[in-house]
Design an enzyme around this catalytic site. Structure first.
Site, PDB file in Angstrom:
ATOM      1  N   GLY A   1      15.360 162.379   7.089  1.00 45.73           N
ATOM      2  CA  GLY A   1      15.262 163.203   5.883  1.00 45.73           C
ATOM      3  C   GLY A   1      16.752 164.210   6.091  1.00 45.73           C
ATOM      4  O   GLY A   1      17.383 164.216   5.879  1.00 45.73           O
ATOM      5  N   SER A   2      16.059 165.238   4.935  1.00 45.50           N
ATOM      6  CA  SER A   2      17.466 166.208   4.334  1.00 45.50           C
ATOM      7  C   SER A   2      18.416 166.286   5.086  1.00 45.50           C
ATOM      8  O   SER A   2      19.589 166.709   4.735  1.00 45.50           O
ATOM      9  CB  SER A   2      16.855 167.198   3.344  1.00 45.50           C
ATOM     10  OG  SER A   2      16.224 166.454   2.441  1.00 45.50           O
TER      11      SER A   2
END
Length: 646
Positions: free
Chosen positions: A293-294
């Protein structure tokens, strides 16, 4: 036929010569055996007569970075039998049965075996010293108490997956107990004696003692205080969020030293048989792989800055809430998008379309080169068993969509330890270090360091100037963006949130996520990186809401435990609706009661004590930073009347 005397003499001479040659050969052979080979043959004979009672070497202790014992040995003798020396087998078995909690039949079978020495297992293996003394006092012929020990972990499940555990023979089975088993184990000794063919000790022979060589003590980079803080927060998070699992790693980004590593569910090393094998066999911080993810956007950001593909402060980007790539619409997490923003705000807001744009500017060859240089796709080489390598797209498989999703952390598979090592490289000045938990080997007798394990640089990934820009951008994320819940007043904290959909049966789940946060401090000179990932927490599944507060709590206490002082020039936090701002306590000492409310300015509650009109003491002291609405206690006494000028 008459034989002449000459023939007789010739035959007698031949026989004499033959006999002389024969006896000469026998004498030569005897001399060779006795003189040349005598010592060797005596040793071989003695070896065939010798029987040994093993004396196990003490396993080296495992210490934390400050020398506190995390694993050591306690005396735990083993009862053995020399069957041919047992006088009354039935009586011996009966007396031992009660002491060792074993059946007479089992013991009788053991002590009458056709072996020279037998361990009375299981009841006689690694017993208490009190029980061993009880056996000695029975004074049973043929029954001996052999020195032995067992591993003891004084803090229960603390650092269980790092330490691992040992087997019944003191052999390392998991964790650093396995990784460094050879040097921890030492070399066993023995007490030996000479016996006849039946195993009876030879009259007049004496016992020979060969002293065991104890294993070296291993000092780890793990800090017990930090580890305790980390595990406390993971226990609380498991209760609060009822997650499938939680992992946490704390590392010094300047040298790759792991100061804390833990996961839940966990276990106690001495009771590992009480939990499923997958719990103690899987050290999740190095074994678990998932889409990051981020938090992975830090890599894309670092590459774009190093390649001069973006000006964070002056270049703007418009986010409508999605971006079209290769016929696919990739959405931002914020419905409707963030609108017009600088690229620094793209980082603060964790805007997916903005990072897709950075990925496109870099191109697949350059982006994936940086990804691999940061250590993804290969094992970090951390000194523990069971590390995974993660999975990256082959460059030939990377099209426009794969490039775009990789830029914001989707479609790649990484491990937590890879992420911590990579983020450390991004913010420490640009150097990738090999993570490690072993710090030094120490002689158990002298206490002197035998070997110091130096940090190992893997490669330079980005420049110091780029690393400084990355730190500043990530500090802004915590002060003004999605990482505000990791803000620690008095420290300059940087970090990045992550929320990734789990892949279940080959498809992205719409209900299960892995939420994460990676934070570091102080932002101007990072001394600590902390990463937390929570697998499928119940409730709202966002890294900024769940993982960031866990990291904040760990870092707030760990920085103090490590002696890292607070910093000045901290970015002011951008408070959102519902968040409590931090305010500075004014100096009230010397002020009169009638005037102090002007300084409080609705930011504090006031509690007073004493009889007088002037403030002579206050708590908290002037200059302290506290949440708005906090209570200030003042003590009133006599003093000069204050004027309105101040």
């Amino acid at each position: 036929m008459k034989v002449s005397s000459v023939t007789v003499r010739r035959r007698l001479f031949t026989a004499l010569v033959f006999m002389l040659l024969l006896f000469g050969a026998l004498a030569a052979r005897l001399g060779y055996v006795q003189i040349v080979k005598g010592s060797e043959l005596s040793e071989r004979a003695e070896d065939s007569w010798r029987r040994e009672i093993p004396h196990i070497a003490k396993r080296g202790e495992i210490l934390d970075s400050k020398g506190e014992k995390l694993a050591y040995n306690i005396s735990s003798p083993t009862i053995m039998a020399i069957p041919v020396q047992v006088k009354d087998a039935k009586s011996t078995a009966a007396k031992l049965a009660a002491a060792l909690d074993m059946s007479e039949e089992k013991l009788l079978a053991l002590i009458t075996k056709k072996q020279y020495i037998v361990s009375l297992s299981p009841g006689g293996r690694k017993i208490t010293t009190d029980k061993a003394q009880e056996i000695r006092e029975l004074n049973l012929p043929g029954i001996v108490v052999a020195e032995d020990n067992k591993r003891y972990y004084p803090y229960g499940n603390l650092a269980a997956h790092v330490l691992g555990f040992t087997g019944i023979d003191n052999q390392g089975l998991t964790g650093v107990e396995l990784t460094y088993d050879e040097r921890l184990r030492g070399i066993a000794g023995s007490v030996s004696f000479l016996s006849d063919a039946a195993g009876r000790q030879l009259p007049g022979s004496s016992d020979a003692y060969r002293q065991p060589r104890d294993g070296l003590n291993l000092q780890l980079t793990i800090d017990k205080q930090v580890q305790t803080i980390m595990e406390r927060e993971l226990d609380q998070a498991m209760l609060q969020f009822q997650a499938n699992s939680i992992i946490a790693i704390a590392m010094n980004p300047q040298n790759g030293e792991i100061v804390g590593m833990a996961s839940r569910p966990s276990y106690e090393p001495e009771k590992f048989r009480e939990v499923p094998s997958e719990i103690y066999n899987r050290n999740l911080p190095i074994w678990m792989t998932y889409e990051p993810g981020s938090t992975f956007k830090i890599i894309t950001l670092s590459a774009a800055l190093e390649e001069n593909k973006v000006d964070l402060k002056h270049e703007r980007f418009f986010d409508p809430g999605h971006i079209e790539v290769g016929g696919a619409r990739l959405r931002c997490w914020k419905k409707g998008g963030h609108g017009s923003q600088t690229f620094l705000e793209v980082v603060e807001n964790s805007c997916n379309p903005g990072f897709v744009t950075l990925g496109n500017r870099l191109g697949k060859e350059t982006l994936f080169e940086y990804i691999r240089n940061f250590g993804f796709g290969t094992k970090t080489g951390v000194d523990m068993q069971g590390e995974a390598s993660g999975i990256l797209f082959k460059l030939s498989q990377v099209g426009p969509v794969e490039l775009a999703t990789t830029a914001f952390g989707q479609g790649v598979s990484v491990t937590p330890i890879q992420q911590v090592a990579a983020v450390s490289a991004a913010i420490n000045g640009g150097v990738l270090y090999k993570p490690h938990v072993a710090k030094a080997w120490i002689d158990p007798v002298t206490g002197k360091t035998v070997e110091t394990l130096e940090p190992e640089q893997v490669r330079r990934v980005i420049s110091e100037e780029t690393s400084k820009e990355v730190r500043e951008a990530l500090e802004s994320v915590v002060a003004k963006g999605t990482g505000r819940n990791a803000f620690i007043d008095g420290y300059r904290v940087g970090g990045k949130t992550g929320t990734a959909q789990k892949v279940i049966n080959g498809r992205y789940s719409t209900t299960e996520h892995i939420v994460s946060f990676v934070g570091f401090a102080p932002a101007d000179d990072p001394q600590l990186v902390v990463y937390v990932a929570v697998d499928n927490p119940q409730g709202l599944q966002f890294g900024g809401l769940i993982a960031a507060p866990i990291v904040r709590n760990i870092m707030a206490d760990a920085l103090g435990a490590l002696g890292v002082p607070p910093r000045e020039n901290q970015l002011e936090k951008n408070y959102k609706y519902g968040e409590t701002p931090i305010v500075v306590v004014p100096n009230l000492v010397g002020r009169t009661v009638s005037h102090i409310y002007e300084d409080l300015n609705m930011n504090f509650n006031l509690v007073s004590a004493g009889t007088g009109n002037t403030v002579i003491q206050q708590a908290p002291a002037a200059g302290a930073r506290v949440e708005r609405g906090s209570t200030i206690r003042v003590y009133l006494g006599a003093g000069d009347v204050e004027t309105d000028e101040h």
